[in-house]
Design an enzyme around this catalytic site. Structure first.
Site, short mmCIF file in Angstrom:
data_model
loop_
_atom_site.label_atom_id
_atom_site.label_comp_id
_atom_site.label_asym_id
_atom_site.label_seq_id
_atom_site.Cartn_x
_atom_site.Cartn_y
_atom_site.Cartn_z
CE1 TYR A 56 29.24 -26.15 44.47
CE2 TYR A 56 27.88 -27.18 45.59
CZ TYR A 56 29.33 -26.67 44.98
OH TYR A 56 30.40 -26.95 46.05
NE ARG A 59 28.39 -20.91 44.73
CZ ARG A 59 29.79 -22.03 44.19
NH1 ARG A 59 29.35 -22.61 45.05
NH2 ARG A 59 30.90 -21.56 43.62
CD GLN A 91 41.89 -21.20 41.80
OE1 GLN A 91 42.00 -21.53 42.26
NE2 GLN A 91 42.77 -19.78 41.59
CG ASN A 92 36.13 -17.85 38.89
OD1 ASN A 92 37.00 -17.87 39.71
ND2 ASN A 92 36.05 -16.49 38.22
CG HIS A 109 38.47 -25.97 40.91
ND1 HIS A 109 38.89 -24.05 42.47
CD2 HIS A 109 39.77 -26.41 41.27
CE1 HIS A 109 40.11 -24.69 42.31
NE2 HIS A 109 40.22 -26.24 42.01
CB CYS A 136 21.26 -39.21 33.87
SG CYS A 136 23.15 -39.26 32.91
N GLY A 176 43.03 -12.19 40.51
CA GLY A 176 41.67 -12.31 41.30
C GLY A 176 41.68 -13.49 42.08
CB THR A 177 43.09 -16.36 42.75
OG1 THR A 177 42.90 -18.21 43.65
CG2 THR A 177 44.28 -16.61 41.90
#
Ligand code: BJW
Length: 234
Positions: A56, A59, A91-92, A109, A136, A176-177
């Site tokens: 992650y 990305r 969903q992106n 998401h 945090c 696009g899914t």
């Protein structure tokens, strides 16, 4: 388009593909490079948090180098000009819809550019890495931040708001899914049951293409601006 007032638009990785962000299931996509169960489940995060953070962190860094494309821009234009209700459910986890100017938007998401503290349950804007276990910003606890993304087996965000909008929609559009991941893959059936017209814009027929009244194939940067122009009467 006559009779259309309320629109729900579902977007997936294909809308960001031409911005240079990898999809999941296409050839060369993210799931060819990583096993889903190694990086996108809560169990994977418990088993090997460094691997998940590396995946992650990379990305999160990459999306900050990408730009919205013509499909994001067209959807933002529709959002700005459509007089009826409109909701973009993405969903992106990238931020390209909002960088293009979209306002009526839900990230079902989650978002790469947030970190979620599992100690205090607050989300903080985050652009850096998490592998180094930063504190945090909200509560100061160390070692509790995780990517604010929805993994398999977790509940997607704002489902009540999404189903409420779908049940008021006259038009449901999926862009696009692949239609491989639930509950998003089930939205088209929910929309049909509620009486909406349904349209798919995708590079190829999705797994759920059968459920759409109309399916158009091609790249999002061409199909989406054409469809938005048609809807706005240009
Ligand atoms: C282009 C293009 C271009 C390319 N132009 N197009 C058995 C049956 C039914 C359900 C389940 C089951 N077993 C388990 C489940 C549930 C599970 C699930 O669906 N599993 C399936 C694998 C079967 N789902 C969940 O666990 C979800 N939670 C849940 O269900 O909670 C309970 C619940 C119940 C009822 C109501 C509500 C809740 C959570 C799912 C979380 C998904 N998370 C991920 C990772 C997010 C973080 C990250 O980014 O790493 O989300 S997985 C990944 O897939 C990511 C995406 O958002 C998601 C969808 O992918 P998407 O966007 O469709 O991408 P691709 O790559 O699949 O497709 C791209 C498409 O674009 C292709 O069609 C291309 O052709 C096209 N394309 N270039 C236009 N230029």
């Amino acid at each position: 388009m006559s009779g259309v007032h309320n629109i729900v638009i579902l977007t997936g990785a294909g809308v960001s593909a031409e911005s240079g962000i990898d999809t999941f299931r296409d050839s060369g996509g993210l799931w060819e490079q990583h096993r889903v169960e190694d990086v996108a489940t809560p169990e994977a995060f418990v088993r090997d948090p460094d691997l998940v953070h590396r995946f992650y962190d990379a990305r999160r860094a990459a999306i900050q180098t990408k730009q919205p494309n013509a499909a994001h821009a067209a959807l933002a234009r529709l959002d700005a000009h459509w007089p009826g209700e409109l909701l973009i459910v993405t969903q992106n986890v990238d931020d390209l819809h909002e960088r293009a100017g979209a306002k009526r938007l839900i990230h079902m998401h989650g978002e790469h550019l947030n970190a979620w503290c599992t100690a205090c349950d607050r989300r903080s804007p985050w652009t850096g890495t998490l592998i180094d276990r930063p504190a945090c910003p909200a509560c100061g606890m160390v070692g509790y931040l995780r990517p604010d993304v929805v993994w398999f087996g977790e509940m997607p965000y704002r489902m009540d708001d999404i189903y409420r909008a779908i049940n008021r929609a006259d038009l449901f559009v999926s862009i696009g899914t692949s239609g491989a991941v639930y509950p998003a893959a089930g939205f088209v059936r929910e929309a049909r049951q509620a009486g909406a017209r349904t349209l798919e814009l995708n590079m190829e027929p999705s797994q759920g293409s059968y459920w759409f009244d109309e399916a158009r194939q091609g790249p999002a940067t061409q199909l989406v601006p054409q469809w938005v122009d048609q809807l706005l009467g240009f």
